[in-house]
Every structure is written in structure tokens, then in C-alpha cells.
Design an enzyme around this catalytic site. Structure first.
Site, PDB file in Angstrom:
ATOM      1  N   GLY A 108      28.386  37.222  36.735  1.00 45.05           N
ATOM      2  CA  GLY A 108      29.264  37.931  36.037  1.00 45.05           C
ATOM      3  C   GLY A 108      28.802  39.138  35.018  1.00 45.05           C
ATOM      4  CB  ALA A 126      29.750  31.739  35.292  1.00 41.38           C
ATOM      5  CD  GLU A 183      31.528  39.329  39.568  1.00 40.39           C
ATOM      6  OE1 GLU A 183      32.030  39.413  40.497  1.00 40.39           O
ATOM      7  OE2 GLU A 183      31.366  38.362  38.602  1.00 40.39           O
ATOM      8  CD  GLU A 230      28.288  36.034  41.497  1.00 32.01           C
ATOM      9  OE1 GLU A 230      28.715  36.280  40.493  1.00 32.01           O
ATOM     10  OE2 GLU A 230      27.462  36.566  42.137  1.00 32.01           O
TER      11      GLU A 230
END
Length: 331
Positions: free
Chosen positions: A178, A133, A181, A201
């Protein structure tokens, strides 16, 4: 497109355009939705010969924005391989608004591009695949804006996962939050031993919100995924291979692109295979993994039915009989 759709009741299923006999009512294939079709690749595919050349097509949402995500198509013997290039150098490929918007547009275009047989996601930023992020942007968002942005990230990862052709993430550096991900949304992953990856996270007061809490357990098992997410632990490429998080791991090279080279080698193994068959195999595995085994068998049957009338199947049989390499055109 062909669909299996439930209309009413636990046993009322309509089989449309599949060209196969509906299964018996006791087979459990009820209420499934399957997106399959024969017309996945155009005719006129070029022979995989000649020298490799590359050309790049840029995807912009706004011409005024810098290019943060780009597309390269390989040519010659590598025709059919496309590379998604992440090139947000100043922010280490952080998932900011422009980056995500450009990636979404590019992935959307790829989903309809039947000339592409394999996609490699790679970074042009040394030492980084994707840092996750963009915390500077996120700090400016209120709660509602943050929730909407993460919803958009989740949607992007689903877009990547839904691409009809095989996808490979080449992690030559950090893939955190992310970034991991995004790699988990791909079918296959390669990594340099020096790469660092993790869903971190919980160390930021969050949980994985772009699919990581669902895709990591499916990749490595729920108990190990819980350990990795609860602790926010980072692992290197060799450990990721041992855990089943990546398909291949390799020592980093002097140019810093060892994982990409491994991904390209893997793409070249996939490239000569019949493209419709490969896409249907991906569909069968993806859909089948979401249901019970009996329903999965029904999905396999429907996907198999899509390849039977193709010219590629006839070419595969002829090539076997004639003892020559098959030349598939995606028809």
C-alpha cells in the site's frame, strides 16, 4: 464545474457551460465526463519573494488520536507548496485506521484549497516512506471487515489521484504494498537509490487492492507490471528510474532526505507556472489517458477553453512581450 454528459443514445451529448462549439458527431467524444472549471485559484496570490518559512496545520479526526499525518505549508518563495507529512513512527507509517482516517481528512481539505499549487507526500520516519498495510490491525478483522477496509484504502488512493494540483511522492525509504500504491496515486515520484519499493501482496497471499494492479501497468507497461506483481519483487531507486516507475532518483544524503530534496526541487520548477493552466493540463492528461485519441482531443479542447478567459493567460502574454517574468495569481 463544467460537465460533458451523455443523456440518451450513442450520439446524444449535452455540452454544458463549456463556452465551446460541440464537436462533430463523428469525433468520438461521446459519453465522457469531464470535471473542469476556471475558478480554481483565488485572486490575491502573494509574490514568490522573501525568505522561506514553514508552519504546520494539523488535521485530526479525533483529538484523542495521535498525529500520524500532518500538513506543512511552505512560505516565502515557496508559498504554494504544501507537504503531507507521514509520521506514524512506531508502525513505520503502516496504513492503519487512524492513519488512513487522518490522511483522508487532510486530502479532502487539500482538494478544496486553491492556495496550494503543488503537494509533496513525504515521510518523517527515517528509512521508510510507507510500509504498507498494518498487518496487526488486519489480523483482527474478519473477511467482511477486511474487504471494507481495503475498499476504504482504494477510495483514499483515488482521492489522492483526484487532487487537482500536481502531487509528488518522495520515497526516501521502503515503499511496499500500500505504500507504493500511495506513491503511484501521485502524479510524480522521486526516490533515493537506497529506497526499496514493490507491490509484494502476492507474497502474503493477496493481490494489490488499493489501485496498484491498475496504476502500475499504466506507469511501467502491462508486461513489466505483471512480472513485478507476480513475483512480488522489490526494486531500488535506480532500477525504478530505469523502469519508469519514478521520475527522478538520487544518491541518499547524510540526513536521509535526498528524495524529498529532489521532490522539493521539482515542486519549485512547477510553482512559477500558471496554476490554472497546470491544473487544466493535469485534467487533460488524466482524462485523456482513459479514452481514445479523438475523444482525448475533445477533452484537451475543453480544458484549453477554460484557460483562455483567465487573467493569467493575459499576464503570460504580456510578460512575454515585455520580456519579464510572469506573476501569476491564479485568476
Amino acid at each position: 464545474m463544467s460537465f460533458l454528459r451523455r443523456l440518451t443514445g450513442p450520439r446524444c451529448v449535452v455540452w454544458r457551460g463549456l463556452g465551446v462549439t460541440p464537436p462533430d458527431s463523428h469525433d468520438g467524444a461521446v459519453g465522457l465526463i469531464l470535471r473542469v472549471g476556471v475558478a480554481l485559484m483565488p485572486g490575491g496570490g502573494r509574490p514568490l519573494t522573501g525568505h522561506t518559512r514553514t508552519h504546520t496545520r494539523r488535521q485530526h479526526t479525533d483529538p484523542a488520536d495521535p498525529v500520524e499525518v500532518d500538513l506543512k505549508r511552505l512560505d516565502g518563495e515557496d508559498t504554494g507548496i504544501a507537504e503531507v507529512l507521514m509520521c506514524r513512527h512506531k508502525a513505520r507509517n503502516a496504513l492503519g485506521h487512524v492513519f488512513v482516517s487522518q490522511m483522508r481528512d487532510l486530502v479532502s481539505a487539500l482538494s478544496h484549497d486553491s492556495a496550494v499549487r503543488v503537494v509533496i507526500f513525504r515521510s518523517l520516519v527515517p528509512g521508510v516512506f510507507c510500509a504498507g498495510a498494518d498487518l496487526k490491525e488486519r489480523a483482527q478483522m474478519n473477511n467482511v471487515e477486511s474487504d471494507l477496509f481495503v475498499h476504504g484504502l482504494r477510495s483514499l488512493m483515488n482521492q489522492i489521484a483526484s487532487l487537482p494540483m500536481p502531487t509528488i511522492a518522495a520515497m526516501d525509504g521502503f515503499a511496499l504494498g500500500g505504500g507504493l500504491e500511495l506513491a503511484l496515486a501521485c502524479d510524480l515520484r522521486t526516490a533515493a537509490h537506497s529506497a526499496q519499493m514493490g507491490l509484494i501482496e502476492t507474497t502474503r497471499g493477496l493481490l494489490p487492492g488499493a489501485g496498484g494492479s491498475q496504476r502500475l501497468p499504466r506507469a511501467v507497461g502491462i508486461s513489466l507490471a505483471k512480472e513485478l506483481i507476480f513475483t512480488g519483487r522489490r526494486v531500488g531507486g535506480q532500477t525504478a528510474l530505469e523502469l519508469g516507475l519514478v521520475n527522478r532518483a538520487t544518491e541518499q544524503n547524510q540526513t536521509g532526505d535526498a528524495a524529498y530534496r529532489e521532490a522539493l526541487s521539482l515542486a519549485r520548477e512547477i510553482l512559477p507556472q500558471a496554476p490554472i493552466a497546470v491544473r487544466m493540463a493535469k485534467e487533460a492528461m488524466n482524462r485523456g489517458s482513459e479514452v481514445d485519441i479523438i475523444s482525448g482531443m475533445a477533452i484537451e479542447r475543453m480544458c484549453y477553453a477554460q484557460v483562455i478567459p483567465t487573467r493569467d493567460r493575459q499576464e503570460g502574454m504580456a510578460a512575454f512581450i515585455e520580456k519579464r517574468p510572469a506573476q501569476y495569481t491564479g485568476e
